[in-house]
Design a protein around this motif. Sequence first.
Motif, PDB file in Angstrom:
ATOM      1  N   ASP A   1      63.715   5.855  27.138  1.00 53.03           N
ATOM      2  CA  ASP A   1      63.554   5.117  28.171  1.00 53.03           C
ATOM      3  C   ASP A   1      64.546   4.621  28.122  1.00 53.03           C
TER       4      ASP A   1
ATOM      5  N   ASN B   1      70.832   5.231  39.737  1.00 51.41           N
ATOM      6  CA  ASN B   1      69.672   5.438  40.242  1.00 51.41           C
ATOM      7  C   ASN B   1      70.478   5.517  42.098  1.00 51.41           C
TER       8      ASN B   1
ATOM      9  N   GLN C   1      54.535   6.865  48.829  1.00 55.02           N
ATOM     10  CA  GLN C   1      54.533   7.039  47.936  1.00 55.02           C
ATOM     11  C   GLN C   1      55.825   7.788  47.209  1.00 55.02           C
TER      12      GLN C   1
ATOM     13  N   LEU D   1      59.148   8.457  44.858  1.00 51.15           N
ATOM     14  CA  LEU D   1      59.157   7.964  43.342  1.00 51.15           C
ATOM     15  C   LEU D   1      60.958   8.189  42.659  1.00 51.15           C
TER      16      LEU D   1
ATOM     17  N   SER E   1      57.590   9.516  32.369  1.00 53.09           N
ATOM     18  CA  SER E   1      56.394   8.230  32.294  1.00 53.09           C
ATOM     19  C   SER E   1      55.029   8.581  33.067  1.00 53.09           C
TER      20      SER E   1
ATOM     21  N   ARG F   1      53.513   5.291  33.581  1.00 52.58           N
ATOM     22  CA  ARG F   1      53.513   3.525  34.660  1.00 52.58           C
ATOM     23  C   ARG F   1      54.584   3.283  35.400  1.00 52.58           C
ATOM     24  N   ASN F   2      55.877   4.053  34.910  1.00 51.51           N
ATOM     25  CA  ASN F   2      56.533   4.016  35.418  1.00 51.51           C
ATOM     26  C   ASN F   2      57.477   5.555  35.617  1.00 51.51           C
TER      27      ASN F   2
ATOM     28  N   ARG G   1      58.927   8.673  37.231  1.00 50.22           N
ATOM     29  CA  ARG G   1      60.562   8.927  37.611  1.00 50.22           C
ATOM     30  C   ARG G   1      61.114  10.156  37.312  1.00 50.22           C
TER      31      ARG G   1
ATOM     32  N   SER H   1      53.350   4.877  29.412  1.00 49.39           N
ATOM     33  CA  SER H   1      54.311   3.977  29.755  1.00 49.39           C
ATOM     34  C   SER H   1      53.669   4.091  30.796  1.00 49.39           C
TER      35      SER H   1
END
Length: 211
Positions: free
Chosen positions: A55, A64, A86, A88, A103, A105-106, A108, A211
């Motif tokens: 992470d 990004n 949605q 990502l 991941s 929970r988050n 990507r 996570s």
Amino acid sequence: SSRRQQATGVRREDSTYDLACVRIDIILQGSNLLFRLLQFLFQLILYWRQYRQIDRIVVQTGKNVSYHPNYMKAFQSIQISYGISQQLPVYEIPMLSSPMLFSIRNPRILLPAENNYSDDDLHFIFRHEMTHFLHHDLLYKFFFQLLFIVYWWNPLKYILKRQVNNLLEINVDSSLTQNFEDAIPYMECLIKIKKQHAVSNKNYFDSCTLS
């Protein structure tokens, strides 16, 4: 009377011996359980540290690029075809040689920083990763990872891990090649990615799912 006392004494000795054996067995079983619990926690901590390390790599070295025109166009086509809203986040990572989903929970989508993906390549890459996401494949991987942690001592876990990953990939490939018109360009995209991965070979981390 003396024989009765001797018999009683023998029974008491046997009872004492049996009780001692039970206590020893309880101590051994408790020690074994404690050892397994500590080993599980140790392996879990190692896995968590691995995730945190990956992470940090994503945050510190990743860029990004979710709003890059080419990426936005490709992702919007996926949203339309899958009927979802949605999106990502998409990151370009220098220390990566092939796309991956990262991941729970988050979530990507990670892409190699130096890539020459065409619009068609991006379309199939995002479809591939979004299919993993919609199939909850990272949850399955995390469940099996916990299982591997419990059976950390069993060398067969490496074979099972490879088989699980292969089955998940085959399932996604099967979903994306149901339409014959998509099958050939999708397979060409896979071959292109495999070649790039073989040439650069910069994957310093695997798809850690926590996570």
